[in-house]
Write a protein that holds these residues in place. Structure first.
Motif, PDB file in Angstrom:
ATOM      1  N   LEU A  74       0.800  -1.223   0.000  1.00 43.58           N
ATOM      2  CA  LEU A  74       0.000   0.000   0.000  1.00 43.58           C
ATOM      3  C   LEU A  74       0.838   1.281   0.000  1.00 43.58           C
ATOM      4  N   ILE A  75       2.140   1.146   0.089  1.00 37.33           N
ATOM      5  CA  ILE A  75       3.004   2.329   0.167  1.00 37.33           C
ATOM      6  C   ILE A  75       3.773   2.482  -1.140  1.00 37.33           C
ATOM      7  N   VAL A  76       3.511   3.571  -1.845  1.00 37.59           N
ATOM      8  CA  VAL A  76       4.183   3.829  -3.128  1.00 37.59           C
ATOM      9  C   VAL A  76       5.675   4.003  -2.900  1.00 37.59           C
ATOM     10  N   GLY A  77       6.474   3.290  -3.683  1.00 40.37           N
ATOM     11  CA  GLY A  77       7.932   3.368  -3.566  1.00 40.37           C
ATOM     12  C   GLY A  77       8.547   2.217  -2.803  1.00 40.37           C
ATOM     13  N   ILE A  78       7.713   1.437  -2.110  1.00 41.53           N
ATOM     14  CA  ILE A  78       8.205   0.292  -1.329  1.00 41.53           C
ATOM     15  C   ILE A  78       7.819  -1.001  -2.041  1.00 41.53           C
ATOM     16  N   ASN A  79       8.726  -1.992  -1.993  1.00 42.90           N
ATOM     17  CA  ASN A  79       8.516  -3.309  -2.621  1.00 42.90           C
ATOM     18  C   ASN A  79       8.285  -3.202  -4.127  1.00 42.90           C
ATOM     19  N   VAL A  80       9.228  -2.556  -4.810  1.00 43.25           N
ATOM     20  CA  VAL A  80       9.158  -2.408  -6.261  1.00 43.25           C
ATOM     21  C   VAL A  80       9.408  -3.762  -6.920  1.00 43.25           C
ATOM     22  N   ILE A  81       8.541  -4.150  -7.846  1.00 42.56           N
ATOM     23  CA  ILE A  81       8.735  -5.424  -8.552  1.00 42.56           C
ATOM     24  C   ILE A  81       9.099  -5.217 -10.024  1.00 42.56           C
ATOM     25  N   ALA A  82       8.885  -4.004 -10.530  1.00 46.01           N
ATOM     26  CA  ALA A  82       9.245  -3.706 -11.921  1.00 46.01           C
ATOM     27  C   ALA A  82       9.491  -2.211 -12.046  1.00 46.01           C
ATOM     28  N   GLU A  83      10.552  -1.855 -12.760  1.00 50.95           N
ATOM     29  CA  GLU A  83      10.886  -0.432 -12.945  1.00 50.95           C
ATOM     30  C   GLU A  83      11.542  -0.238 -14.303  1.00 50.95           C
ATOM     31  N   TRP A  84      11.133   0.827 -14.986  1.00 51.64           N
ATOM     32  CA  TRP A  84      11.688   1.135 -16.305  1.00 51.64           C
ATOM     33  C   TRP A  84      11.598   2.626 -16.543  1.00 51.64           C
ATOM     34  N   THR A  85      12.624   3.190 -17.171  1.00 46.27           N
ATOM     35  CA  THR A  85      12.633   4.611 -17.508  1.00 46.27           C
ATOM     36  C   THR A  85      12.360   4.782 -18.986  1.00 46.27           C
ATOM     37  N   ASP A  86      11.293   5.482 -19.304  1.00 47.77           N
ATOM     38  CA  ASP A  86      10.899   5.747 -20.681  1.00 47.77           C
ATOM     39  C   ASP A  86      11.812   6.835 -21.246  1.00 47.77           C
ATOM     40  N   PRO A  87      12.535   6.556 -22.321  1.00 48.57           N
ATOM     41  CA  PRO A  87      13.442   7.573 -22.873  1.00 48.57           C
ATOM     42  C   PRO A  87      12.710   8.748 -23.533  1.00 48.57           C
ATOM     43  N   ASN A  88      11.438   8.535 -23.876  1.00 47.89           N
ATOM     44  CA  ASN A  88      10.632   9.599 -24.484  1.00 47.89           C
ATOM     45  C   ASN A  88       9.301   9.739 -23.748  1.00 47.89           C
ATOM     46  N   PRO A  89       9.335  10.224 -22.523  1.00 47.57           N
ATOM     47  CA  PRO A  89       8.103  10.262 -21.721  1.00 47.57           C
ATOM     48  C   PRO A  89       7.074  11.249 -22.261  1.00 47.57           C
ATOM     49  N   PHE A  90       5.810  10.980 -21.955  1.00 49.57           N
ATOM     50  CA  PHE A  90       4.724  11.887 -22.323  1.00 49.57           C
ATOM     51  C   PHE A  90       3.801  12.026 -21.115  1.00 49.57           C
ATOM     52  N   ILE A  91       2.918  12.996 -21.171  1.00 50.74           N
ATOM     53  CA  ILE A  91       2.010  13.256 -20.057  1.00 50.74           C
ATOM     54  C   ILE A  91       0.881  12.224 -20.062  1.00 50.74           C
ATOM     55  N   VAL A  92       0.693  11.548 -18.946  1.00 53.08           N
ATOM     56  CA  VAL A  92      -0.394  10.585 -18.804  1.00 53.08           C
ATOM     57  C   VAL A  92      -1.664  11.343 -18.437  1.00 53.08           C
ATOM     58  N   ARG A  93      -2.687  11.225 -19.270  1.00 51.57           N
ATOM     59  CA  ARG A  93      -3.930  11.978 -19.067  1.00 51.57           C
ATOM     60  C   ARG A  93      -5.093  11.108 -18.599  1.00 51.57           C
ATOM     61  N   SER A  94      -4.977   9.803 -18.717  1.00 58.99           N
ATOM     62  CA  SER A  94      -6.050   8.922 -18.263  1.00 58.99           C
ATOM     63  C   SER A  94      -5.475   7.536 -17.984  1.00 58.99           C
ATOM     64  N   ILE A  95      -6.270   6.745 -17.257  1.00 63.23           N
ATOM     65  CA  ILE A  95      -5.814   5.404 -16.886  1.00 63.23           C
ATOM     66  C   ILE A  95      -7.010   4.462 -16.912  1.00 63.23           C
ATOM     67  N   GLY A  96      -6.774   3.208 -17.247  1.00 61.37           N
ATOM     68  CA  GLY A  96      -7.843   2.219 -17.256  1.00 61.37           C
ATOM     69  C   GLY A  96      -7.333   0.895 -16.720  1.00 61.37           C
ATOM     70  N   LEU A  97      -8.255   0.015 -16.341  1.00 59.15           N
ATOM     71  CA  LEU A  97      -7.919  -1.306 -15.830  1.00 59.15           C
ATOM     72  C   LEU A  97      -8.631  -2.368 -16.656  1.00 59.15           C
ATOM     73  N   PHE A  98      -7.957  -3.459 -16.916  1.00 53.87           N
ATOM     74  CA  PHE A  98      -8.630  -4.569 -17.585  1.00 53.87           C
ATOM     75  C   PHE A  98      -7.928  -5.873 -17.247  1.00 53.87           C
ATOM     76  N   THR A  99      -8.679  -6.963 -17.347  1.00 55.68           N
ATOM     77  CA  THR A  99      -8.136  -8.305 -17.168  1.00 55.68           C
ATOM     78  C   THR A  99      -7.997  -8.931 -18.543  1.00 55.68           C
ATOM     79  N   SER A 100      -6.921  -9.664 -18.749  1.00 54.28           N
ATOM     80  CA  SER A 100      -6.638 -10.225 -20.069  1.00 54.28           C
ATOM     81  C   SER A 100      -7.785 -11.090 -20.577  1.00 54.28           C
ATOM     82  N   GLN A 101      -7.851 -11.192 -21.885  1.00 58.25           N
ATOM     83  CA  GLN A 101      -8.900 -11.969 -22.540  1.00 58.25           C
ATOM     84  C   GLN A 101      -8.908 -13.410 -22.047  1.00 58.25           C
ATOM     85  N   HIS A 102     -10.106 -13.937 -21.799  1.00 59.06           N
ATOM     86  CA  HIS A 102     -10.324 -15.310 -21.345  1.00 59.06           C
ATOM     87  C   HIS A 102      -9.857 -15.550 -19.905  1.00 59.06           C
ATOM     88  N   ILE A 103      -9.539 -14.485 -19.178  1.00 61.05           N
ATOM     89  CA  ILE A 103      -9.128 -14.602 -17.777  1.00 61.05           C
ATOM     90  C   ILE A 103     -10.140 -13.844 -16.914  1.00 61.05           C
TER      91      ILE A 103
END
Length: 202
Positions: A70-99
């Motif tokens: 529940l604490i942002v920044g603790i227990n990181v399991i994946a991290e990547w730096t985007d070399p060409n970042p852009f502004i994130v304006r929206s977010i969505g959630l979905f479960t993979s097909q057939h799951i």
């Protein structure tokens, strides 16, 4: 041509039969391999069918992170730096097909991020919440202005010059109870630059 509308980042949890997590960045709508960058990390059994598990995501200045807990920044399991970042304006959630999957989303509302706007996500419904204040012979604008001034007010029910300002009960909110009533409308306060309107999430 790269445009803000076609750029997309997918953050994956428990892909490849619950063995890997990571990121997929899409530059455009072509869906060609050259337009995508994928980064994966081994995260065996990170998700569970038997219990809810808390995760967090963070996207700041091109640094993308996924973590457990529940604490942002603790227990990181994946991290990547985007070399060409852009502004994130929206977010969505979905479960993979057939799951099959079920999500519970924690929405942190920071009072100073209330942006002064309201959203009506449905019609002919009242929110059944604690009433802070009610008033007759009130215009829609006056009702909104009253709610705007009260920190505890998360929105208002309105019908035919009847105004009800409402607040949430203490504790974690998992739903906003509502009743179908002809002519009534509930207007929810919106936060984070009109990106989080509470009523629309339930």
């Amino acid at each position: 041509m790269e445009t803000p509308q076609s750029q997309c980042i997918v953050l994956k949890l428990g892909g490849n039969k619950n063995q890997r997590s990571g990121f997929q960045r899409r530059n455009d709508d072509s869906l060609t391999p050259a337009s995508q960058k994928t980064v994966h990390y081994d995260t065996p059994d990170v998700c569970s069918c038997d219990e809810y598990r808390p995760f967090w995501i963070s996207v700041i200045n091109g640094v993308l992170m996924i973590g457990k807990g529940l604490i942002v920044g603790i227990n990181v399991i994946a991290e990547w730096t985007d070399p060409n970042p852009f502004i994130v304006r929206s977010i969505g959630l979905f479960t993979s097909q057939h799951i099959l999957g079920e999500w519970k989303v924690q929405i942190e509302v920071v009072n100073n991020l209330y942006d002064g706007s309201f959203s009506r996500c449905t019609t002919d419904y009242k929110a059944v919440l604690d009433i802070l204040f009610s008033k007759e012979k009130t215009s829609l604008l006056q009702c909104a202005a009253l709610c705007d001034k009260l920190l505890a007010c998360i929105g208002f029910n309105y019908h035919n010059q009847s105004c009800e300002l409402v607040e949430l009960s203490p504790g974690v909110v998992t739903q906003i109870p509502k009743n179908q009533e002809d002519g009534w409308e509930f207007y929810s306060k919106c936060y984070r630059y009109n990106g989080a309107c509470l009523w629309c999430y339930f």
